[in-house]
Design a protein around this motif. Structure first.
Motif, mmCIF file in Angstrom:
data_model
loop_
_atom_site.group_PDB
_atom_site.id
_atom_site.type_symbol
_atom_site.label_atom_id
_atom_site.label_comp_id
_atom_site.label_asym_id
_atom_site.label_seq_id
_atom_site.Cartn_x
_atom_site.Cartn_y
_atom_site.Cartn_z
ATOM 1 N N GLY A 86 0.821 -1.209 0.000
ATOM 2 C CA GLY A 86 0.000 0.000 0.000
ATOM 3 C C GLY A 86 0.853 1.255 0.000
ATOM 4 N N GLU A 87 0.192 2.418 -0.006
ATOM 5 C CA GLU A 87 0.885 3.710 -0.041
ATOM 6 C C GLU A 87 1.770 3.929 1.183
ATOM 7 O OE1 GLU A 87 0.882 6.048 -2.525
ATOM 8 O OE2 GLU A 87 -0.123 4.480 -3.669
ATOM 9 N N SER A 88 1.390 3.360 2.317
ATOM 10 C CA SER A 88 2.147 3.571 3.548
ATOM 11 C C SER A 88 3.307 2.587 3.691
ATOM 12 C CB SER A 88 1.224 3.452 4.759
ATOM 13 O OG SER A 88 0.729 2.125 4.855
ATOM 14 N N GLY A 89 3.477 1.702 2.720
ATOM 15 C CA GLY A 89 4.573 0.742 2.792
ATOM 16 C C GLY A 89 4.195 -0.577 3.436
ATOM 17 N N GLN A 90 2.939 -0.743 3.759
ATOM 18 C CA GLN A 90 2.461 -1.988 4.364
ATOM 19 C C GLN A 90 2.232 -3.021 3.258
ATOM 20 O OE1 GLN A 90 2.216 -2.006 7.655
ATOM 21 N NE2 GLN A 90 1.421 -4.047 7.913
ATOM 22 N N GLU A 115 4.674 14.232 -2.601
ATOM 23 C CA GLU A 115 3.249 14.574 -2.617
ATOM 24 C C GLU A 115 2.999 15.894 -1.895
ATOM 25 O OE1 GLU A 115 1.177 11.216 -1.004
ATOM 26 O OE2 GLU A 115 1.633 9.954 -2.741
ATOM 27 N N ILE A 162 9.346 5.568 1.224
ATOM 28 C CA ILE A 162 8.014 5.943 1.718
ATOM 29 C C ILE A 162 8.030 7.415 2.123
ATOM 30 C CG2 ILE A 162 6.220 5.478 3.422
ATOM 31 C CD1 ILE A 162 6.680 3.252 1.332
ATOM 32 N N ALA A 163 9.043 7.832 2.888
ATOM 33 C CA ALA A 163 9.145 9.233 3.297
ATOM 34 C C ALA A 163 9.336 10.122 2.075
ATOM 35 C CB ALA A 163 10.296 9.416 4.277
ATOM 36 N N ASN A 200 14.847 6.466 2.024
ATOM 37 C CA ASN A 200 13.579 5.987 2.572
ATOM 38 C C ASN A 200 12.498 6.331 1.546
ATOM 39 O OD1 ASN A 200 11.205 5.488 3.929
ATOM 40 N ND2 ASN A 200 11.888 6.390 5.846
ATOM 41 N N GLN A 249 8.250 9.570 -0.946
ATOM 42 C CA GLN A 249 6.968 9.626 -1.651
ATOM 43 C C GLN A 249 6.052 10.655 -0.987
ATOM 44 O OE1 GLN A 249 4.956 5.853 -1.783
ATOM 45 N NE2 GLN A 249 3.011 6.782 -2.342
ATOM 46 N N PHE A 250 5.971 10.639 0.340
ATOM 47 C CA PHE A 250 5.129 11.609 1.042
ATOM 48 C C PHE A 250 5.659 13.026 0.856
ATOM 49 C CE2 PHE A 250 3.677 7.939 3.782
ATOM 50 C CZ PHE A 250 2.399 7.938 3.264
ATOM 51 N N THR A 284 6.434 -5.057 6.040
ATOM 52 C CA THR A 284 6.644 -3.703 5.531
ATOM 53 C C THR A 284 7.744 -3.683 4.490
ATOM 54 O OG1 THR A 284 8.216 -3.232 7.298
ATOM 55 C CG2 THR A 284 5.922 -2.584 7.679
#
Length: 194
Positions: A84-88, A168, A161-162, A159, A164-165, A122
């Motif tokens: 998912g978007e959060s890396g889960q 955005e 995920i970080a 990182n 990507q955020f 993760t």
């Protein structure tokens, strides 16, 4: 049930120790895999007579595991998974997945050799222990990513995920600045008030 250990077992003892274990553990695991003998008087005599041979066999197995472990120790493997978007992860990475990844690149590891304290759920870099022998443990690194590009970025230490955020957030700030510059909510031109 009392048994004589034929190899070192973590949490139980070393070669030649007489330990008391639950009956099911002895019958279903130790005895069929030749990791122990029942502690009877006859078996104690047989063990004492063959102790040097058993120790030599154990040393050969340990040396073979150490030799094969040299190439595995510190190795890195990439696993591509959906997340998912959060890396889960949508699933989890199991011992079988780790063993398959190592075997695909020329290693020889069984699923039971992979030691996972908890399931991996993760994205990111994860260190996993592989127990090649009771006395030989190596550590491999799993790079779990959504794509090869993402895996390369993670390997460099980024990182994802970080990042990507952050991307955005910057895009949202830029869109907000464009709206304010363009006079969002303001009407240009002539208009008649009623």
């Amino acid at each position: 049930m009392k048994v004589i250990l034929l190899e070192r077992l973590e949490g139980w003892g070393g070669l030649g120790d007489v330990v008391t274990v639950k009956d099911g553990f002895a019958r279903n695991y130790l005895l069929p895999r030749s990791k122990a003998l029942r502690a009877t008087a006859a078996n104690l005599k047989v063990f004492d007579a063959q102790r040097a041979e058993i120790e030599a066999r154990n040393a050969r197995a340990r040396d073979a595991a150490a030799k094969s472990g040299e190439s595995l120790d510190g190795a890195s493997y990439v696993l591509i998974r959906q997340a998912g978007e959060s890396g889960q992860l949508y699933g989890s990475v199991s011992g079988r997945d780790v063993a398959d990844a190592i075997n695909a690149e020329g290693g020889k590891v069984e699923r039971a050799m992979v030691v996972l304290d908890k399931p991996i759920k993760t994205l990111g870099l994860h260190e996993v222990k592989v127990r090649l022998h009771a006395e030989v443990v190596v550590t491999v690194t799993l790079n779990i990513a959504r794509s090869l590009d993402e895996a390369e970025r993670q390997a460099r230490g980024e990182n994802v995920i970080a990042a990507q955020f952050e991307e955005e957030r910057l895009a949202a700030e830029e869109a907000q600045a464009d709206l304010i510059e363009g006079g969002a909510g303001q009407i240009e031109g002539d208009y008649v008030q009623a």
